[in-house]
Write a protein that holds these residues in place. Structure first.
Motif, PDB file in Angstrom:
ATOM      1  N   TYR A  43       8.518 -26.516  -1.841  1.00 34.34           N
ATOM      2  CA  TYR A  43       7.312 -25.981  -2.467  1.00 34.34           C
ATOM      3  C   TYR A  43       6.477 -27.129  -3.009  1.00 34.34           C
ATOM      4  CZ  TYR A  43       9.795 -21.584  -2.049  1.00 34.34           C
ATOM      5  OH  TYR A  43      10.466 -20.500  -1.534  1.00 34.34           O
ATOM      6  N   GLN A  44       5.178 -27.072  -2.713  1.00 38.45           N
ATOM      7  CA  GLN A  44       4.277 -28.084  -3.261  1.00 38.45           C
ATOM      8  C   GLN A  44       3.261 -27.386  -4.163  1.00 38.45           C
ATOM      9  OE1 GLN A  44       1.654 -30.274  -0.558  1.00 38.45           O
ATOM     10  NE2 GLN A  44       1.934 -32.110  -1.804  1.00 38.45           N
ATOM     11  N   PRO A  45       3.119 -27.861  -5.409  1.00 37.64           N
ATOM     12  CA  PRO A  45       2.222 -27.172  -6.327  1.00 37.64           C
ATOM     13  C   PRO A  45       0.751 -27.261  -5.929  1.00 37.64           C
ATOM     14  CG  PRO A  45       3.115 -29.156  -7.346  1.00 37.64           C
ATOM     15  CD  PRO A  45       3.831 -28.975  -6.049  1.00 37.64           C
ATOM     16  N   LEU A  46       0.013 -26.226  -6.262  1.00 39.90           N
ATOM     17  CA  LEU A  46      -1.446 -26.211  -6.192  1.00 39.90           C
ATOM     18  C   LEU A  46      -1.926 -26.192  -7.635  1.00 39.90           C
ATOM     19  CD1 LEU A  46      -0.760 -24.532  -3.344  1.00 39.90           C
ATOM     20  CD2 LEU A  46      -3.223 -24.226  -3.489  1.00 39.90           C
ATOM     21  N   VAL A  47      -2.849 -27.068  -7.920  1.00 36.68           N
ATOM     22  CA  VAL A  47      -3.221 -27.328  -9.304  1.00 36.68           C
ATOM     23  C   VAL A  47      -4.706 -27.032  -9.510  1.00 36.68           C
ATOM     24  CG1 VAL A  47      -3.506 -29.294 -10.885  1.00 36.68           C
ATOM     25  CG2 VAL A  47      -1.390 -29.048  -9.588  1.00 36.68           C
ATOM     26  N   HIS A  48      -5.064 -26.488 -10.659  1.00 40.21           N
ATOM     27  CA  HIS A  48      -6.484 -26.321 -10.999  1.00 40.21           C
ATOM     28  C   HIS A  48      -7.072 -27.688 -11.289  1.00 40.21           C
ATOM     29  CE1 HIS A  48      -6.625 -21.961 -11.273  1.00 40.21           C
ATOM     30  NE2 HIS A  48      -5.446 -21.997 -11.874  1.00 40.21           N
ATOM     31  N   LEU A  49      -8.173 -28.021 -10.599  1.00 40.21           N
ATOM     32  CA  LEU A  49      -8.766 -29.341 -10.828  1.00 40.21           C
ATOM     33  C   LEU A  49      -9.354 -29.460 -12.231  1.00 40.21           C
ATOM     34  CD1 LEU A  49     -10.342 -30.131  -7.368  1.00 40.21           C
ATOM     35  CD2 LEU A  49      -8.901 -31.691  -8.677  1.00 40.21           C
ATOM     36  N   GLY A  50      -9.781 -28.325 -12.794  1.00 36.97           N
ATOM     37  CA  GLY A  50     -10.395 -28.354 -14.114  1.00 36.97           C
ATOM     38  C   GLY A  50      -9.456 -28.872 -15.192  1.00 36.97           C
ATOM     39  N   ASP A  51      -8.274 -28.284 -15.306  1.00 36.96           N
ATOM     40  CA  ASP A  51      -7.387 -28.646 -16.412  1.00 36.96           C
ATOM     41  C   ASP A  51      -5.994 -29.103 -15.971  1.00 36.96           C
ATOM     42  OD1 ASP A  51      -6.253 -26.329 -15.543  1.00 36.96           O
ATOM     43  OD2 ASP A  51      -6.558 -25.190 -17.397  1.00 36.96           O
ATOM     44  N   GLY A  52      -5.783 -29.199 -14.660  1.00 35.95           N
ATOM     45  CA  GLY A  52      -4.498 -29.691 -14.168  1.00 35.95           C
ATOM     46  C   GLY A  52      -3.356 -28.688 -14.256  1.00 35.95           C
ATOM     47  N   LEU A 236     -16.143 -17.917  -1.945  1.00 36.72           N
ATOM     48  CA  LEU A 236     -14.845 -18.439  -1.526  1.00 36.72           C
ATOM     49  C   LEU A 236     -14.438 -19.542  -2.493  1.00 36.72           C
ATOM     50  CD1 LEU A 236     -15.549 -18.980   2.296  1.00 36.72           C
ATOM     51  CD2 LEU A 236     -14.558 -16.973   1.191  1.00 36.72           C
ATOM     52  N   ALA A 237     -13.139 -19.600  -2.800  1.00 38.58           N
ATOM     53  CA  ALA A 237     -12.629 -20.702  -3.597  1.00 38.58           C
ATOM     54  C   ALA A 237     -12.331 -21.874  -2.670  1.00 38.58           C
ATOM     55  CB  ALA A 237     -11.354 -20.273  -4.325  1.00 38.58           C
ATOM     56  N   VAL A 238     -12.423 -23.090  -3.199  1.00 38.74           N
ATOM     57  CA  VAL A 238     -12.161 -24.275  -2.383  1.00 38.74           C
ATOM     58  C   VAL A 238     -10.930 -25.015  -2.894  1.00 38.74           C
ATOM     59  CG1 VAL A 238     -13.073 -26.469  -1.538  1.00 38.74           C
ATOM     60  CG2 VAL A 238     -14.617 -24.521  -1.848  1.00 38.74           C
ATOM     61  N   THR A 239      -9.965 -25.183  -2.002  1.00 36.73           N
ATOM     62  CA  THR A 239      -8.776 -25.984  -2.298  1.00 36.73           C
ATOM     63  C   THR A 239      -8.858 -27.250  -1.464  1.00 36.73           C
ATOM     64  OG1 THR A 239      -7.429 -24.004  -2.671  1.00 36.73           O
ATOM     65  CG2 THR A 239      -6.241 -26.013  -2.180  1.00 36.73           C
ATOM     66  N   VAL A 240      -8.475 -28.382  -2.037  1.00 41.03           N
ATOM     67  CA  VAL A 240      -8.443 -29.619  -1.248  1.00 41.03           C
ATOM     68  C   VAL A 240      -7.015 -30.081  -1.065  1.00 41.03           C
ATOM     69  CG1 VAL A 240     -10.748 -30.482  -1.656  1.00 41.03           C
ATOM     70  CG2 VAL A 240      -8.966 -30.895  -3.348  1.00 41.03           C
ATOM     71  N   GLU A 241      -6.732 -30.567   0.123  1.00 40.69           N
ATOM     72  CA  GLU A 241      -5.389 -31.043   0.440  1.00 40.69           C
ATOM     73  C   GLU A 241      -5.349 -32.565   0.393  1.00 40.69           C
ATOM     74  OE1 GLU A 241      -3.932 -28.183   3.912  1.00 40.69           O
ATOM     75  OE2 GLU A 241      -5.039 -29.887   4.678  1.00 40.69           O
ATOM     76  N   GLY A 242      -4.157 -33.088   0.245  1.00 44.36           N
ATOM     77  CA  GLY A 242      -3.942 -34.528   0.425  1.00 44.36           C
ATOM     78  C   GLY A 242      -4.513 -35.402  -0.673  1.00 44.36           C
ATOM     79  N   VAL A 243      -4.563 -34.884  -1.906  1.00 42.97           N
ATOM     80  CA  VAL A 243      -5.035 -35.708  -3.020  1.00 42.97           C
ATOM     81  C   VAL A 243      -3.917 -36.669  -3.425  1.00 42.97           C
ATOM     82  CG1 VAL A 243      -5.871 -35.704  -5.406  1.00 42.97           C
ATOM     83  CG2 VAL A 243      -6.578 -33.895  -3.816  1.00 42.97           C
ATOM     84  N   GLY A 256     -16.991 -30.068  -7.441  1.00 39.34           N
ATOM     85  CA  GLY A 256     -16.920 -28.623  -7.657  1.00 39.34           C
ATOM     86  C   GLY A 256     -15.757 -27.919  -6.974  1.00 39.34           C
ATOM     87  N   CYS A 257     -14.817 -28.692  -6.409  1.00 36.06           N
ATOM     88  CA  CYS A 257     -13.651 -28.055  -5.792  1.00 36.06           C
ATOM     89  C   CYS A 257     -12.827 -27.357  -6.872  1.00 36.06           C
ATOM     90  CB  CYS A 257     -12.786 -29.098  -5.084  1.00 36.06           C
ATOM     91  SG  CYS A 257     -13.669 -29.903  -3.744  1.00 36.06           S
ATOM     92  N   ASP A 258     -12.153 -26.283  -6.514  1.00 37.91           N
ATOM     93  CA  ASP A 258     -11.457 -25.484  -7.510  1.00 37.91           C
ATOM     94  C   ASP A 258     -10.007 -25.906  -7.725  1.00 37.91           C
ATOM     95  OD1 ASP A 258     -13.646 -23.462  -7.932  1.00 37.91           O
ATOM     96  OD2 ASP A 258     -13.348 -23.285  -5.766  1.00 37.91           O
TER      97      ASP A 258
END
Ligand code: C2E
Ligand code: CA
Ligand code: CA
Ligand code: CA
Length: 283
Positions: A43-52, A236-243, A256-258
């Motif tokens: 499992y790899q976490p998905l994180v809110h860019l706003g507050d982590g 649509l919400a935007v998720t970015v991969e590979g950060v 503005g990515c989510d």
């Protein structure tokens, strides 16, 4: 490389041949591997860019092969696709990941349930049992449909007619999120987005990589900015991969990515790590 002259029927590339044999062997071993429980999920976490804070996790399947060790999905998913084994394998992944997400949701009631993202391959999309299987897995686990996100690649949906989209539409109507995975790698017809039952765009890693240079290419930035504003205007919400770095995360947040996913936050790992991250969040 083919040896010059000599025996014209000599094997041209022994390494390629060995790879083909391995592929063949792996393909043959797939069904028994599923029966024997050789697959597992990281499992790899998905994180809110706003507050982590942790938004959820993506389920990524691995094969613990008795001879070859742990194999990544790129080694066996294409083989499973070709033989149709992807359908029972994908069903197992869904069931296991949803069960895990339900376990997490029992422990973390405040802040809404942790989301679980599961990849769907094109063969699963075309399988007539997809909707019924998904409903069944959700009902048996007790996970609310809104906590599940199914990731479908852009290329799997290119040229899809209404019939092909119907199962996804049904799932979306139940509240399951559909994400367009690897967005930007295919021939994205942006206008086409409107007609797809998707609620999340997952920007491919290649965009994030383009942001590694300092300063980032202004054209790259404009492109991402454009995609984000288009996505948001379509709700649509935007998720970015590979950060992979703090600088990328900051840049993507400013654009503005989510939500984000990548080694900067965590590599894929055992389920209890997600648990620990969420607990750390809660304090
Ligand atoms: P994907 O869906 O695009 O998954 C993201 C991939 O990027 C994962 O590779 C993940 O480990 C990797 N990744 C995550 N963060 C970073 C980062 O910061 N930097 C870099 N360089 N890489 C990162 P993985 O686990 O090898 O999976 C590869 C692909 O296999 C996935 O790509 C997905 O298309 C497929 N896959 C994985 N699990 C399943 C499954 O259960 N079903 C199906 N149909 N496909 C799966
Ligand atoms: Ca994915
Ligand atoms: Ca992806
Ligand atoms: Ca990818």
């Amino acid at each position: 490389a083919k040896s010059a002259g000599g025996n014209r029927f000599e094997i041209a590339d022994p390494e390629a041949d060995a790879r083909a044999i391995t592929r063949h062997g792996l393909t043959n071993a797939l069904p028994a591997a599923l029966d024997r429980g050789e697959f597992f999920i990281e499992y790899q976490p998905l994180v809110h860019l706003g507050d982590g804070s942790v938004h959820g996790a993506e389920a990524l399947v691995r094969w613990c092969h008795p001879q070859h060790g742990v194999l990544g999905p790129d080694r066996f998913i294409p083989l499973a696709e070709r033989t149709g084994l992807i359908v029972p394998l994908g069903r197992w992944v869904l069931q296991e990941a949803v069960r895990q997400a339900r376990f997490w949701s029992r422990r973390h009631t405040d802040g809404g349930p942790l989301r679980i993202n599961v990849n769907l391959s094109p063969a699963q999309l075309q399988h007539p049992g997809l909707v019924a299987d998904t409903v069944d897995v959700l009902e048996r686990s007790g996970l609310e449909p809104g906590a599940l996100c199914l990731e479908v690649t852009e290329s799997a949906l290119i040229g899809a007619d209404e019939d092909r989209l119907k199962p996804l539409r049904q799932l979306a109507e139940m509240g399951v999120d559909i994400a367009l995975d690897d967005f930007g790698t295919g021939y994205s017809n942006l206008a086409n987005l409107r007609r797809l039952p998707v609620s999340v765009l997952k920007l491919d890693r290649s965009f994030t990589q383009g942001m590694q240079r300092h300063p980032a290419d202004p054209v790259d930035l404009k492109i991402v900015e454009g995609i984000v504003s288009l996505a948001h205007s379509l709700e649509l919400a935007v998720t970015v991969e590979g950060v992979e770095t703090a600088a990328q995360a900051e840049q993507l947040r400013e654009l503005g990515c989510d939500t984000a996913q990548g080694w900067y936050y965590a590599r894929p790992g055992a389920p209890d790590r997600i648990h620990t991250l969420v607990l750390a969040d809660a304090v």
